[in-house]
Motif scaffolding. Structure first.
Motif, PDB file in Angstrom:
ATOM      1  N   SER A   5       0.802  -1.231   0.000  1.00 19.56           N
ATOM      2  CA  SER A   5       0.000   0.000   0.000  1.00 19.56           C
ATOM      3  C   SER A   5       0.830   1.274   0.000  1.00 19.56           C
ATOM      4  O   SER A   5       0.291   2.351   0.205  1.00 19.56           O
ATOM      5  CB  SER A   5      -0.989   0.017   1.180  1.00 19.56           C
ATOM      6  OG  SER A   5      -1.899  -1.048   1.047  1.00 19.56           O
ATOM      7  N   ARG A  54      -2.538  -7.791  -5.789  1.00 21.62           N
ATOM      8  CA  ARG A  54      -3.394  -7.540  -4.626  1.00 21.62           C
ATOM      9  C   ARG A  54      -3.027  -8.581  -3.593  1.00 21.62           C
ATOM     10  O   ARG A  54      -2.660  -9.700  -3.927  1.00 21.62           O
ATOM     11  CB  ARG A  54      -4.876  -7.704  -4.959  1.00 21.62           C
ATOM     12  CG  ARG A  54      -5.432  -6.603  -5.824  1.00 21.62           C
ATOM     13  CD  ARG A  54      -6.902  -6.810  -6.057  1.00 21.62           C
ATOM     14  NE  ARG A  54      -7.649  -6.209  -4.957  1.00 21.62           N
ATOM     15  CZ  ARG A  54      -8.968  -6.136  -4.943  1.00 21.62           C
ATOM     16  NH1 ARG A  54      -9.693  -6.654  -5.907  1.00 21.62           N
ATOM     17  NH2 ARG A  54      -9.584  -5.573  -3.915  1.00 21.62           N
ATOM     18  N   PHE A 113      -9.036  -7.663   1.164  1.00 20.58           N
ATOM     19  CA  PHE A 113      -8.098  -7.425   0.070  1.00 20.58           C
ATOM     20  C   PHE A 113      -7.673  -5.967  -0.004  1.00 20.58           C
ATOM     21  O   PHE A 113      -8.486  -5.055   0.148  1.00 20.58           O
ATOM     22  CB  PHE A 113      -8.743  -7.787  -1.274  1.00 20.58           C
ATOM     23  CG  PHE A 113      -8.840  -9.254  -1.507  1.00 20.58           C
ATOM     24  CD1 PHE A 113      -7.782  -9.950  -2.052  1.00 20.58           C
ATOM     25  CD2 PHE A 113      -9.988  -9.940  -1.184  1.00 20.58           C
ATOM     26  CE1 PHE A 113      -7.865 -11.309  -2.276  1.00 20.58           C
ATOM     27  CE2 PHE A 113     -10.087 -11.298  -1.399  1.00 20.58           C
ATOM     28  CZ  PHE A 113      -9.022 -11.990  -1.943  1.00 20.58           C
ATOM     29  N   SER A 114      -6.401  -5.778  -0.303  1.00 22.58           N
ATOM     30  CA  SER A 114      -5.879  -4.452  -0.595  1.00 22.58           C
ATOM     31  C   SER A 114      -6.351  -4.038  -1.986  1.00 22.58           C
ATOM     32  O   SER A 114      -6.760  -4.886  -2.780  1.00 22.58           O
ATOM     33  CB  SER A 114      -4.346  -4.503  -0.597  1.00 22.58           C
ATOM     34  OG  SER A 114      -3.893  -5.238  -1.735  1.00 22.58           O
ATOM     35  N   THR A 116      -5.670  -2.947  -5.893  1.00 18.94           N
ATOM     36  CA  THR A 116      -4.649  -3.338  -6.864  1.00 18.94           C
ATOM     37  C   THR A 116      -3.522  -2.313  -6.817  1.00 18.94           C
ATOM     38  O   THR A 116      -3.766  -1.114  -6.713  1.00 18.94           O
ATOM     39  CB  THR A 116      -5.256  -3.384  -8.275  1.00 18.94           C
ATOM     40  OG1 THR A 116      -6.307  -4.344  -8.280  1.00 18.94           O
ATOM     41  CG2 THR A 116      -4.221  -3.770  -9.311  1.00 18.94           C
ATOM     42  N   GLN A 117      -2.302  -2.810  -6.879  1.00 16.83           N
ATOM     43  CA  GLN A 117      -1.141  -1.926  -6.861  1.00 16.83           C
ATOM     44  C   GLN A 117      -0.047  -2.477  -7.756  1.00 16.83           C
ATOM     45  O   GLN A 117      -0.079  -3.649  -8.129  1.00 16.83           O
ATOM     46  CB  GLN A 117      -0.643  -1.724  -5.443  1.00 16.83           C
ATOM     47  CG  GLN A 117      -0.402  -3.003  -4.675  1.00 16.83           C
ATOM     48  CD  GLN A 117      -0.328  -2.761  -3.189  1.00 16.83           C
ATOM     49  OE1 GLN A 117       0.693  -2.340  -2.695  1.00 16.83           O
ATOM     50  NE2 GLN A 117      -1.414  -3.020  -2.482  1.00 16.83           N
ATOM     51  N   GLY A 167      -3.760  -8.439  -9.754  1.00 16.57           N
ATOM     52  CA  GLY A 167      -4.703  -7.363  -9.479  1.00 16.57           C
ATOM     53  C   GLY A 167      -6.148  -7.716  -9.788  1.00 16.57           C
ATOM     54  O   GLY A 167      -7.064  -7.185  -9.172  1.00 16.57           O
TER      55      GLY A 167
END
Length: 186
Positions: A5, A54, A113-114, A116-117, A167
Protein backbone atom coordinates in the motif's frame (compact mmCIF):
# COMPACT_ATOMS: atom_id res chain seq x y z
CA UNK A 1 9.82 -6.05 2.20
CA UNK A 2 6.96 -4.78 4.32
CA UNK A 3 5.84 -2.15 1.87
CA UNK A 4 2.29 -2.94 0.79
CA UNK A 5 0.00 0.00 0.00
CA UNK A 6 2.92 2.41 -0.29
CA UNK A 7 1.66 3.34 -3.74
CA UNK A 8 -0.76 5.64 -1.94
CA UNK A 9 0.86 6.70 1.29
CA UNK A 10 3.38 5.44 3.74
CA UNK A 11 5.05 6.31 7.00
CA UNK A 12 8.23 8.34 6.84
CA UNK A 13 9.87 5.96 9.26
CA UNK A 14 9.14 2.41 10.32
CA UNK A 15 10.71 -0.09 12.64
CA UNK A 16 10.24 -3.70 13.56
CA UNK A 17 10.80 -4.48 17.20
CA UNK A 18 11.48 -7.80 18.84
CA UNK A 19 10.41 -7.86 22.47
CA UNK A 20 11.63 -11.40 23.07
CA UNK A 21 14.65 -12.88 21.37
CA UNK A 22 13.93 -15.95 19.24
CA UNK A 23 15.09 -19.26 20.67
CA UNK A 24 16.45 -19.98 17.21
CA UNK A 25 16.40 -18.14 13.89
CA UNK A 26 14.88 -14.69 14.17
CA UNK A 27 16.34 -13.37 10.93
CA UNK A 28 14.67 -10.50 9.14
CA UNK A 29 14.68 -10.39 5.36
CA UNK A 30 15.81 -7.22 3.58
CA UNK A 31 15.77 -6.87 -0.19
CA UNK A 32 17.44 -4.37 -2.50
CA UNK A 33 14.49 -3.17 -4.63
CA UNK A 34 16.63 -2.25 -7.67
CA UNK A 35 18.53 -5.55 -7.60
CA UNK A 36 15.25 -7.46 -7.27
CA UNK A 37 13.83 -6.10 -10.54
CA UNK A 38 17.16 -6.78 -12.25
CA UNK A 39 17.35 -10.38 -10.94
CA UNK A 40 13.70 -11.36 -11.33
CA UNK A 41 12.76 -13.27 -14.48
CA UNK A 42 11.61 -10.50 -16.82
CA UNK A 43 8.54 -12.45 -17.98
CA UNK A 44 7.39 -12.80 -14.38
CA UNK A 45 8.09 -9.13 -13.70
CA UNK A 46 6.15 -8.09 -16.82
CA UNK A 47 3.12 -10.23 -15.88
CA UNK A 48 3.05 -8.79 -12.37
CA UNK A 49 3.52 -5.26 -13.67
CA UNK A 50 0.85 -5.61 -16.38
CA UNK A 51 -1.76 -7.18 -14.12
CA UNK A 52 -0.79 -5.52 -10.83
CA UNK A 53 -0.96 -7.32 -7.52
CA UNK A 54 -3.39 -7.54 -4.63
CA UNK A 55 -2.93 -9.22 -1.32
CA UNK A 56 -5.41 -10.53 1.14
CA UNK A 57 -4.03 -9.18 4.38
CA UNK A 58 -6.50 -10.76 6.76
CA UNK A 59 -8.78 -13.76 6.92
CA UNK A 60 -11.95 -13.55 8.96
CA UNK A 61 -12.75 -17.22 9.57
CA UNK A 62 -15.68 -16.75 11.92
CA UNK A 63 -18.44 -17.42 9.39
CA UNK A 64 -18.20 -21.13 8.59
CA UNK A 65 -21.42 -21.72 10.54
CA UNK A 66 -23.24 -19.99 7.66
CA UNK A 67 -22.52 -23.00 5.45
CA UNK A 68 -25.31 -24.77 7.34
CA UNK A 69 -27.75 -21.85 7.39
CA UNK A 70 -29.81 -23.26 4.51
CA UNK A 71 -32.14 -20.71 2.90
CA UNK A 72 -31.04 -18.04 5.40
CA UNK A 73 -27.46 -18.08 4.07
CA UNK A 74 -28.11 -15.63 1.17
CA UNK A 75 -29.80 -13.28 3.62
CA UNK A 76 -27.22 -13.56 6.42
CA UNK A 77 -24.04 -13.32 4.34
CA UNK A 78 -24.56 -9.68 3.24
CA UNK A 79 -25.53 -8.74 6.80
CA UNK A 80 -22.42 -10.31 8.35
CA UNK A 81 -20.24 -8.83 5.60
CA UNK A 82 -21.58 -5.33 6.28
CA UNK A 83 -20.97 -5.70 10.02
CA UNK A 84 -17.44 -7.02 9.41
CA UNK A 85 -16.71 -4.21 6.91
CA UNK A 86 -17.75 -1.59 9.49
CA UNK A 87 -15.62 -3.25 12.18
CA UNK A 88 -12.57 -3.60 9.95
CA UNK A 89 -12.95 -0.04 8.66
CA UNK A 90 -13.05 1.33 12.20
CA UNK A 91 -9.93 -0.59 13.22
CA UNK A 92 -7.68 -0.50 10.14
CA UNK A 93 -6.82 2.70 8.26
CA UNK A 94 -6.50 1.10 4.82
CA UNK A 95 -8.79 0.69 1.87
CA UNK A 96 -9.87 -2.93 2.18
CA UNK A 97 -12.42 -4.86 0.18
CA UNK A 98 -14.04 -7.82 1.92
CA UNK A 99 -14.86 -10.80 -0.29
CA UNK A 100 -16.35 -14.16 0.56
CA UNK A 101 -14.18 -17.21 -0.09
CA UNK A 102 -15.02 -20.84 0.53
CA UNK A 103 -13.21 -24.12 0.13
CA UNK A 104 -13.09 -27.46 1.89
CA UNK A 105 -9.79 -26.76 3.65
CA UNK A 106 -10.57 -23.29 5.03
CA UNK A 107 -14.38 -23.23 5.13
CA UNK A 108 -16.43 -20.09 4.53
CA UNK A 109 -14.63 -16.90 5.45
CA UNK A 110 -14.20 -13.28 4.50
CA UNK A 111 -10.89 -12.18 3.04
CA UNK A 112 -9.78 -8.55 3.31
CA UNK A 113 -8.10 -7.43 0.07
CA UNK A 114 -5.88 -4.45 -0.59
CA UNK A 115 -6.49 -2.35 -3.69
CA UNK A 116 -4.65 -3.34 -6.86
CA UNK A 117 -1.14 -1.93 -6.86
CA UNK A 118 2.01 -2.06 -8.92
CA UNK A 119 4.87 -4.32 -7.82
CA UNK A 120 7.26 -1.59 -8.94
CA UNK A 121 7.38 1.97 -7.60
CA UNK A 122 9.75 4.79 -8.39
CA UNK A 123 12.17 5.98 -5.75
CA UNK A 124 10.91 9.37 -4.49
CA UNK A 125 14.32 11.04 -4.91
CA UNK A 126 16.15 9.22 -7.73
CA UNK A 127 13.06 8.30 -9.75
CA UNK A 128 14.57 4.87 -10.45
CA UNK A 129 12.17 1.90 -10.54
CA UNK A 130 12.42 -0.49 -7.62
CA UNK A 131 10.67 -3.67 -6.52
CA UNK A 132 8.07 -2.61 -4.03
CA UNK A 133 6.07 -5.71 -3.41
CA UNK A 134 6.18 -8.21 -0.60
CA UNK A 135 4.84 -11.20 -2.50
CA UNK A 136 7.39 -13.28 -0.67
CA UNK A 137 5.97 -12.39 2.74
CA UNK A 138 2.28 -12.61 1.85
CA UNK A 139 2.15 -15.58 -0.55
CA UNK A 140 0.54 -18.56 1.16
CA UNK A 141 2.34 -20.93 -1.24
CA UNK A 142 5.78 -19.47 -0.46
CA UNK A 143 5.07 -19.31 3.27
CA UNK A 144 3.98 -22.95 3.29
CA UNK A 145 7.13 -23.88 1.32
CA UNK A 146 9.32 -21.94 3.75
CA UNK A 147 7.64 -22.63 7.10
CA UNK A 148 5.49 -25.68 6.46
CA UNK A 149 1.73 -25.69 6.42
CA UNK A 150 0.15 -23.91 9.37
CA UNK A 151 -1.39 -26.37 11.81
CA UNK A 152 -5.14 -26.28 12.29
CA UNK A 153 -5.96 -23.47 14.67
CA UNK A 154 -8.94 -21.76 16.17
CA UNK A 155 -10.59 -18.88 14.31
CA UNK A 156 -8.90 -15.84 15.84
CA UNK A 157 -5.37 -17.06 15.13
CA UNK A 158 -6.16 -17.32 11.42
CA UNK A 159 -6.62 -13.55 11.18
CA UNK A 160 -3.08 -12.99 9.95
CA UNK A 161 -3.26 -15.49 7.10
CA UNK A 162 -2.38 -13.69 3.90
CA UNK A 163 -2.05 -14.48 0.22
CA UNK A 164 -1.03 -12.79 -3.02
CA UNK A 165 -2.99 -12.49 -6.26
CA UNK A 166 -2.81 -10.65 -9.52
CA UNK A 167 -4.70 -7.36 -9.48
CA UNK A 168 -7.71 -9.05 -11.09
CA UNK A 169 -7.61 -11.65 -8.25
CA UNK A 170 -6.31 -14.35 -10.59
CA UNK A 171 -3.92 -16.84 -9.00
CA UNK A 172 -0.23 -16.12 -9.45
CA UNK A 173 1.23 -19.36 -10.89
CA UNK A 174 3.46 -21.38 -8.58
CA UNK A 175 6.28 -21.15 -11.16
CA UNK A 176 6.12 -17.34 -10.96
CA UNK A 177 6.12 -17.48 -7.17
CA UNK A 178 9.14 -19.80 -7.27
CA UNK A 179 10.93 -17.29 -9.54
CA UNK A 180 10.18 -14.52 -7.03
CA UNK A 181 11.51 -16.72 -4.22
CA UNK A 182 14.71 -17.38 -6.17
CA UNK A 183 15.30 -13.69 -6.93
CA UNK A 184 14.55 -12.76 -3.31
CA UNK A 185 17.33 -14.99 -2.00
CA UNK A 186 19.88 -14.49 -4.80
Amino acid sequence: MHNESTFKRTNRLGAFVCFKAADEGGEFLLVDGLKMIQDLDQGVLQRLYDRGVRFSNAELPFFDFLRNAGPLRPVLQPLFKAIAQAGVGAKIDMELELRWDENDEDGLRLLAFSPTQSPVNRHPITGKPAWFCNVHSHSRFLRDQRDGKLPETSGASKLNRTNMYFGDLGEIPEADLAAIDKATFD
